[in-house]
Design an enzyme around this catalytic site. Sequence first.
Site, PDB file in Angstrom:
ATOM      1  CB  CYS A 156      -3.837   3.069  -1.730  1.00 45.04           C
ATOM      2  SG  CYS A 156      -5.061   4.361  -1.459  1.00 45.04           S
ATOM      3  CG  HIS A 193      -1.941   0.999   1.330  1.00 39.90           C
ATOM      4  ND1 HIS A 193      -1.690   2.320   1.648  1.00 39.90           N
ATOM      5  CD2 HIS A 193      -3.277   0.907   1.145  1.00 39.90           C
ATOM      6  CE1 HIS A 193      -2.830   2.992   1.654  1.00 39.90           C
ATOM      7  NE2 HIS A 193      -3.815   2.164   1.350  1.00 39.90           N
ATOM      8  CE  LYS A 197      -7.421  -0.620   5.953  1.00 39.78           C
ATOM      9  NZ  LYS A 197      -8.238  -0.371   4.755  1.00 39.78           N
ATOM     10  CD  GLN A 250      -6.420  -4.865   3.925  1.00 39.98           C
ATOM     11  OE1 GLN A 250      -7.421  -5.538   4.150  1.00 39.98           O
ATOM     12  NE2 GLN A 250      -6.484  -3.565   3.664  1.00 39.98           N
ATOM     13  CG  ASP A 273       0.360  -2.244   5.980  1.00 41.33           C
ATOM     14  OD1 ASP A 273      -0.596  -2.433   6.762  1.00 41.33           O
ATOM     15  OD2 ASP A 273       0.229  -1.632   4.901  1.00 41.33           O
TER      16      ASP A 273
END
Length: 423
Positions: A379, A136, A239, A216, A213
């Site tokens: 993104c 991202h 999220k 997700q 990251d």
Amino acid sequence: MTEIESLDQEREKRAFDIPEIRRDFPILQELTNGKPSVYLDSTASSLRPEQVVGAMLDYYHKCNANIHRGVYRWSEEATFKYERAHGKVKWFLNARSHKEIIFTRNTTESINLVAHTWGRANIKEGDEIVSTVMEHHSNIVPWQMLAQEKGAKVRYIKVNEEGKLDLSNIDEIITKKTKLVAVTHMSNVLGTINPVAELAKKAHAVGALILVDAAQSVPHLPVDVQALDIDFLAFSGHKMCGPTGIGVLWARRNLLEAMPPFLTGGDMIRSVTLEGSTWNDLPWKFEAGTPAIAEGIGLGAAVDYLASFGMDKIRAHEIEITRYALGQLREVPDLHIYGPRKAEERGGVVAFNLGEVHPHDLATMLDRDGIAVRAGHHCAQPLHDFLDLPATTRASFYIYNTLEEVDKLVDSLYRVRKVFKLA
């Protein structure tokens, strides 16, 4: 803090009953263009259950006060709830201490915090930062800017034909020059689940650190920061059934102790004189000013909500629905799917293109049938450039989605084929 730490105790698990789960999300009863709503954009932002909204309203209705600054009951109750949320996240990630849990606004701010504090203090001219082409933008741009400022270099791990990281030459990419590896745990386009623990070993072997990251992954599968043996991890509340405006940075305590503050003022201060200032203890050292109190409490409620099922059950449900979706979508003529073929190797994300139909047109047509998907580069422009694609359409699944909703998506795609005369 003893009450916070007591959250480590195993919680009673709730049955994974999708009709019952869907009742927790009143928005799913809303119609879209006169049709039942099918929400397939949880990768961008999940829906929020009544339990989370209720926890935030409870704060506003019963103890709406600032934290750490009052000795009256409302302030003390708000402080307890906000601090308790840090303890819940600590438990959720299996971190060693609540002091390692920093509340930020989102994943992006968490990564920027590391870049501006640890990065500026440790990255020097000639150093290298390793990232991947599937990141991202939030895990690319901060490192590009830091490298430009410091005279360092950013190198990228490529993606193979299966949509996985190409690790065939990893020892040539992660070298003695590497100071940081910044990698996504799960791609927001391909759904690929990356071998973070393996990359952590590679990074540590050359004396580098690793930042993950997890925007997700944390909402969708069990994440244990100690088992992964990583150094930094970032994710967002919105999220994972939590509110917007709240995110988390987890980092090893010794790193946080050594890092300078990111923002200054308010609650991150221990003392101030005209000659200088000293900083508060962790985690407050990195939470300047009045924080997002209601949102932090809401994040704690989201952790409770997901934990009530167990992340293993959530992961099993997403594997089932993703496997079904991949099978059904592969039957649609002219439709091309990106990412790993097996559901077990990816999250509940399916990016695709339908013939020459532009993803924006496709998403608009699906919306007419009440189906919400995302269209664009998500993104992740470098990944789309690498795949030689201007954009993709992305359907993503979560705890409230059903196999029947996948069928509605497929039926709608056949209607799009007829409209654009692909049939």
